[in-house]
Write a protein that holds these residues in place. Sequence first.
Motif, mmCIF file in Angstrom:
data_model
loop_
_atom_site.group_PDB
_atom_site.id
_atom_site.type_symbol
_atom_site.label_atom_id
_atom_site.label_comp_id
_atom_site.label_asym_id
_atom_site.label_seq_id
_atom_site.Cartn_x
_atom_site.Cartn_y
_atom_site.Cartn_z
ATOM 1 N N ARG A 1 0.857 -1.186 0.000
ATOM 2 C CA ARG A 1 0.000 0.000 0.000
ATOM 3 C C ARG A 1 0.886 1.225 0.000
ATOM 4 O O ARG A 1 1.613 1.460 0.964
ATOM 5 N N ALA A 2 0.818 1.944 -1.091
ATOM 6 C CA ALA A 2 1.558 3.194 -1.208
ATOM 7 C C ALA A 2 0.732 4.326 -0.627
ATOM 8 O O ALA A 2 -0.496 4.225 -0.548
ATOM 9 N N PRO A 3 1.371 5.401 -0.221
ATOM 10 C CA PRO A 3 0.630 6.532 0.339
ATOM 11 C C PRO A 3 -0.451 7.038 -0.607
ATOM 12 O O PRO A 3 -0.193 7.283 -1.786
ATOM 13 N N GLY A 4 -1.671 7.140 -0.093
ATOM 14 C CA GLY A 4 -2.772 7.647 -0.887
ATOM 15 C C GLY A 4 -3.350 6.681 -1.888
ATOM 16 O O GLY A 4 -4.215 7.052 -2.694
ATOM 17 N N ALA B 1 6.338 1.943 -0.417
ATOM 18 C CA ALA B 1 5.055 1.495 0.136
ATOM 19 C C ALA B 1 5.321 0.691 1.398
ATOM 20 O O ALA B 1 6.464 0.339 1.707
ATOM 21 N N VAL B 2 4.235 0.405 2.100
ATOM 22 C CA VAL B 2 4.298 -0.591 3.166
ATOM 23 C C VAL B 2 3.950 -1.930 2.528
ATOM 24 O O VAL B 2 2.917 -2.060 1.857
ATOM 25 N N TYR B 3 4.810 -2.895 2.720
ATOM 26 C CA TYR B 3 4.630 -4.216 2.141
ATOM 27 C C TYR B 3 4.103 -5.163 3.219
ATOM 28 O O TYR B 3 4.693 -5.277 4.302
ATOM 29 N N TYR B 4 3.019 -5.829 2.888
ATOM 30 C CA TYR B 4 2.350 -6.709 3.835
ATOM 31 C C TYR B 4 2.446 -8.159 3.373
ATOM 32 O O TYR B 4 2.176 -8.475 2.209
ATOM 33 N N VAL C 1 9.098 -0.004 2.858
ATOM 34 C CA VAL C 1 10.132 0.067 1.822
ATOM 35 C C VAL C 1 10.096 1.477 1.247
ATOM 36 O O VAL C 1 9.057 1.940 0.784
ATOM 37 N N THR C 2 11.235 2.132 1.299
ATOM 38 C CA THR C 2 11.344 3.485 0.769
ATOM 39 C C THR C 2 12.454 3.528 -0.258
ATOM 40 O O THR C 2 13.586 3.139 0.043
ATOM 41 N N VAL C 3 12.123 3.978 -1.459
ATOM 42 C CA VAL C 3 13.099 4.051 -2.539
ATOM 43 C C VAL C 3 13.331 5.523 -2.871
ATOM 44 O O VAL C 3 12.391 6.227 -3.268
#
Length: 120
Positions: free
Chosen positions: A39-42, A91-94, A116-118
């Motif tokens: 889930r990426a922001p927004g 995104a946050v990876y679940y 995870v931040t790129v």
Amino acid sequence: QVQLVESGGGLVQAGGSLRLSCVASGSIFRINYMGWYRRAPGKQRELVATITSGGSTTDGDSAKGRFTISRDNVKNTVYLQMNSLKPEDTAVYYCNCNAMSVAGVIGNYWGQGTQVTVSS
């Protein structure tokens, strides 16, 4: 119940790689499939990839050509190797798992998520 614990997230530069891991534990009789969502922001949560106990995989659009899902059935662990990362992969990876407990109950379980931040 089944518990999922993810690891391996972090900050990486564009073009870099990360490997996520997720270990399932608890009253597990059989794991049917495991997978990763993000889930990426927004944005809404989206499928990254799933893998069955037999090794069959399903890749979401984001995974094709860059990410590889694999699984160790003995360790009840699923991995996500992410290469050529892009800022839009932030995104946050679940971790997700569909499993049957020793009591015979089939459930769908989620981990707490790993960020995870790129960077560009």
